[in-house]
Design an enzyme around this catalytic site. Sequence first.
Site, PDB file in Angstrom:
ATOM      1  N   SER A 126       0.846  -1.190   0.000  1.00 42.18           N
ATOM      2  CA  SER A 126       0.000   0.000   0.000  1.00 42.18           C
ATOM      3  C   SER A 126       0.890   1.252   0.000  1.00 42.18           C
ATOM      4  O   SER A 126       1.973   1.237   0.601  1.00 42.18           O
ATOM      5  CB  SER A 126      -0.875  -0.027   1.260  1.00 42.18           C
ATOM      6  OG  SER A 126      -1.995   0.802   1.108  1.00 42.18           O
ATOM      7  N   LEU A 131      -5.644  -2.979   8.307  1.00 41.84           N
ATOM      8  CA  LEU A 131      -5.543  -3.984   9.375  1.00 41.84           C
ATOM      9  C   LEU A 131      -5.708  -5.413   8.836  1.00 41.84           C
ATOM     10  O   LEU A 131      -6.400  -6.227   9.439  1.00 41.84           O
ATOM     11  CB  LEU A 131      -6.519  -3.673  10.505  1.00 41.84           C
ATOM     12  CG  LEU A 131      -6.154  -2.420  11.320  1.00 41.84           C
ATOM     13  CD1 LEU A 131      -7.200  -2.132  12.387  1.00 41.84           C
ATOM     14  CD2 LEU A 131      -4.779  -2.569  11.966  1.00 41.84           C
ATOM     15  N   TYR A 167      -7.742  14.289   0.662  1.00 38.54           N
ATOM     16  CA  TYR A 167      -6.894  15.138  -0.174  1.00 38.54           C
ATOM     17  C   TYR A 167      -7.730  15.715  -1.330  1.00 38.54           C
ATOM     18  O   TYR A 167      -8.931  15.474  -1.411  1.00 38.54           O
ATOM     19  CB  TYR A 167      -5.652  14.346  -0.615  1.00 38.54           C
ATOM     20  CG  TYR A 167      -4.827  13.939   0.587  1.00 38.54           C
ATOM     21  CD1 TYR A 167      -4.265  14.913   1.418  1.00 38.54           C
ATOM     22  CD2 TYR A 167      -4.658  12.596   0.941  1.00 38.54           C
ATOM     23  CE1 TYR A 167      -3.546  14.560   2.559  1.00 38.54           C
ATOM     24  CE2 TYR A 167      -3.942  12.241   2.084  1.00 38.54           C
ATOM     25  CZ  TYR A 167      -3.390  13.228   2.882  1.00 38.54           C
ATOM     26  OH  TYR A 167      -2.692  12.885   4.015  1.00 38.54           O
ATOM     27  N   ALA A 187       2.234   8.640  -1.853  1.00 40.27           N
ATOM     28  CA  ALA A 187       1.569   9.763  -2.523  1.00 40.27           C
ATOM     29  C   ALA A 187       2.645  10.686  -3.089  1.00 40.27           C
ATOM     30  O   ALA A 187       3.455  11.235  -2.343  1.00 40.27           O
ATOM     31  CB  ALA A 187       0.699  10.514  -1.525  1.00 40.27           C
ATOM     32  N   GLN A 209       1.535   6.262  -6.910  1.00 39.54           N
ATOM     33  CA  GLN A 209       0.308   6.963  -6.531  1.00 39.54           C
ATOM     34  C   GLN A 209       0.515   8.458  -6.763  1.00 39.54           C
ATOM     35  O   GLN A 209       1.390   9.071  -6.150  1.00 39.54           O
ATOM     36  CB  GLN A 209      -0.041   6.717  -5.063  1.00 39.54           C
ATOM     37  CG  GLN A 209      -1.379   7.339  -4.679  1.00 39.54           C
ATOM     38  CD  GLN A 209      -1.696   7.229  -3.204  1.00 39.54           C
ATOM     39  OE1 GLN A 209      -0.910   7.672  -2.370  1.00 39.54           O
ATOM     40  NE2 GLN A 209      -2.826   6.640  -2.866  1.00 39.54           N
ATOM     41  N   GLY A 236      -0.008  -2.285   4.516  1.00 41.01           N
ATOM     42  CA  GLY A 236       0.830  -1.147   4.863  1.00 41.01           C
ATOM     43  C   GLY A 236       1.759  -1.475   6.007  1.00 41.01           C
ATOM     44  O   GLY A 236       2.871  -1.985   5.823  1.00 41.01           O
TER      45      GLY A 236
HETATM   46  C1  FNR Z   1      -0.098   5.588   4.946  1.00 43.55           C
HETATM   47  N1  FNR Z   1      -1.215   5.529   4.115  1.00 43.55           N
HETATM   48  C2  FNR Z   1      -1.198   6.189   2.901  1.00 43.55           C
HETATM   49  N2  FNR Z   1      -2.233   6.030   2.024  1.00 43.55           N
HETATM   50  C3  FNR Z   1      -2.173   6.561   0.794  1.00 43.55           C
HETATM   51  O1  FNR Z   1      -3.112   6.382   0.014  1.00 43.55           O
HETATM   52  N3  FNR Z   1      -1.086   7.289   0.393  1.00 43.55           N
HETATM   53  C4  FNR Z   1      -0.025   7.510   1.215  1.00 43.55           C
HETATM   54  O2  FNR Z   1       0.969   8.119   0.822  1.00 43.55           O
HETATM   55  C5  FNR Z   1      -0.100   6.985   2.537  1.00 43.55           C
HETATM   56  N4  FNR Z   1       0.907   7.199   3.444  1.00 43.55           N
HETATM   57  C6  FNR Z   1       0.979   6.443   4.596  1.00 43.55           C
HETATM   58  C7  FNR Z   1       2.122   6.487   5.398  1.00 43.55           C
HETATM   59  C8  FNR Z   1       2.225   5.658   6.510  1.00 43.55           C
HETATM   60  C9  FNR Z   1       3.489   5.671   7.326  1.00 43.55           C
HETATM   61  C10 FNR Z   1       1.148   4.801   6.846  1.00 43.55           C
HETATM   62  C11 FNR Z   1       1.247   3.876   8.042  1.00 43.55           C
HETATM   63  C12 FNR Z   1       0.010   4.799   6.093  1.00 43.55           C
HETATM   64  C13 FNR Z   1      -2.295   4.577   4.398  1.00 43.55           C
HETATM   65  C14 FNR Z   1      -1.877   3.172   3.968  1.00 43.55           C
HETATM   66  O3  FNR Z   1      -1.670   3.087   2.564  1.00 43.55           O
HETATM   67  C15 FNR Z   1      -2.935   2.114   4.364  1.00 43.55           C
HETATM   68  O4  FNR Z   1      -4.117   2.380   3.671  1.00 43.55           O
HETATM   69  C16 FNR Z   1      -3.200   2.132   5.874  1.00 43.55           C
HETATM   70  O5  FNR Z   1      -1.993   2.142   6.602  1.00 43.55           O
HETATM   71  C17 FNR Z   1      -4.043   0.920   6.306  1.00 43.55           C
HETATM   72  O6  FNR Z   1      -3.393  -0.282   5.996  1.00 43.55           O
HETATM   73  P1  FNR Z   1      -2.553  -1.130   7.104  1.00 43.55           P
HETATM   74  O7  FNR Z   1      -1.366  -0.302   7.505  1.00 43.55           O
HETATM   75  O8  FNR Z   1      -3.483  -1.382   8.249  1.00 43.55           O
HETATM   76  O9  FNR Z   1      -2.158  -2.389   6.367  1.00 43.55           O
END
Ligand code: FNR
Length: 363
Positions: free
Chosen positions: A24, A303, A185, A61, A103, A325
């Site tokens: 992710s 999660l 965003y 992003a 992304q 993530g």
């Molecule tokens: C993120 N998430 C995130 N989502 C996204 O669309 N673009 C991004 O740049 C980011 N940046 C980001 C940084 C960090 C450090 C975290 C922990 C999360 C959200 C991420 O992609 C994901 O959707 C969430 O963390 C939920 O998934 P997990 O971590 O529970 O597997």
Amino acid sequence: MASTHLFSPITLRDTMFRNRLWVSPMCQYSADKRDGVPTDWHLVHLGALARGGAGVVITEATAVVPEGRISPEDLGLWNDTQRDALARIVRVIHSHGAGAAIQLAHAGRKASTYKPWSSKRNTVPAAEGGWPTVAPSAIAFGEMAEPQALTVDGIREVVEAFRLATRRAVAAGFDAVEVHAAHGYLVHEFLSPLSNQRTDEYGGSAENRARLLLEIVRAMRAEADCLPLFVRFSATDWAEGGLTPEEVSTFARWAGAAGADLIDVSTGGLTSGAQIPLSPGYQVTFAEQLRRETRLPTSAVGLITEAEQAERILADGEADVILMGRELLRDPHFPLRAAAQLGETLSYAPRQYERAPFAEVLT
Ligand code: FNR
């Protein structure tokens, strides 16, 4: 041949990815000199995730214009220096056999903020390298600075910036591009009636609120040629009067008709202080609903931390791809470990590590 859903390949448009366990997008707040250029941190971080066996590594992003960065340390793709630095990372991801996706994003009213480990919060002032933010309407997010409402010309420039960033992403060698239309965003701000109170053709009805997204998807589709295009949505704002899965499902269907190949289903991020009922796989139900209602390939995220859990989501037809993530931050080799746990032998497990078999770690 893979015996599990998780490690079966998936083909989107003309591209086959080696499995359905993907990284992710996750911001690293680690671009040097505030110039949006990736550093060795990104190379090692994203390279390790590819080496760990993921099917696709989606970069964080990456802003299409300087004012679209979340923080001054975010990645950007508005110039050729950034493109060439990303191309080096793409080559490393490919050398490990994973797909590379990017992304593309504009942070809108949530731009110009501090990285999470800063002691400071909210909007970075100009004296510290911050900038004025833009949004559909002049409505602030929480305690952040009030954004300026974009003019129609300003909106056209945003669409053009997504187009040019896509052109550079293709030139850098990426296998897929994603629009960030989630997490409060800019694109999400246009979609949600809570942040979009415009009275022109970009506000009001669902068609008008979706206009920016669809213009971006069409511009990116034209530039991306045959590459798969993903859209990340927040399926709900978790807020009274905000987006619901039913409306987002309509947006996703329109995005599919405009050229999107996969709907990446997340939630939230539009309002500060929303109450989100966190539990394992808490967003999967939204992926399942959007998949059923749009009939488009869908990814689930949030999660999902166990191999069996991920496999079950795919086996039950709730999603086509699993994004992970934080579990991958804890263990970039999670896919290799998950394969061993599910009894899969992966041809791409690194030979250099075979004296430390992932299966034995589990027994
Ligand atoms: C993120 N998430 C995130 N989502 C996204 O669309 N673009 C991004 O740049 C980011 N940046 C980001 C940084 C960090 C450090 C975290 C922990 C999360 C959200 C991420 O992609 C994901 O959707 C969430 O963390 C939920 O998934 P997990 O971590 O529970 O597997």
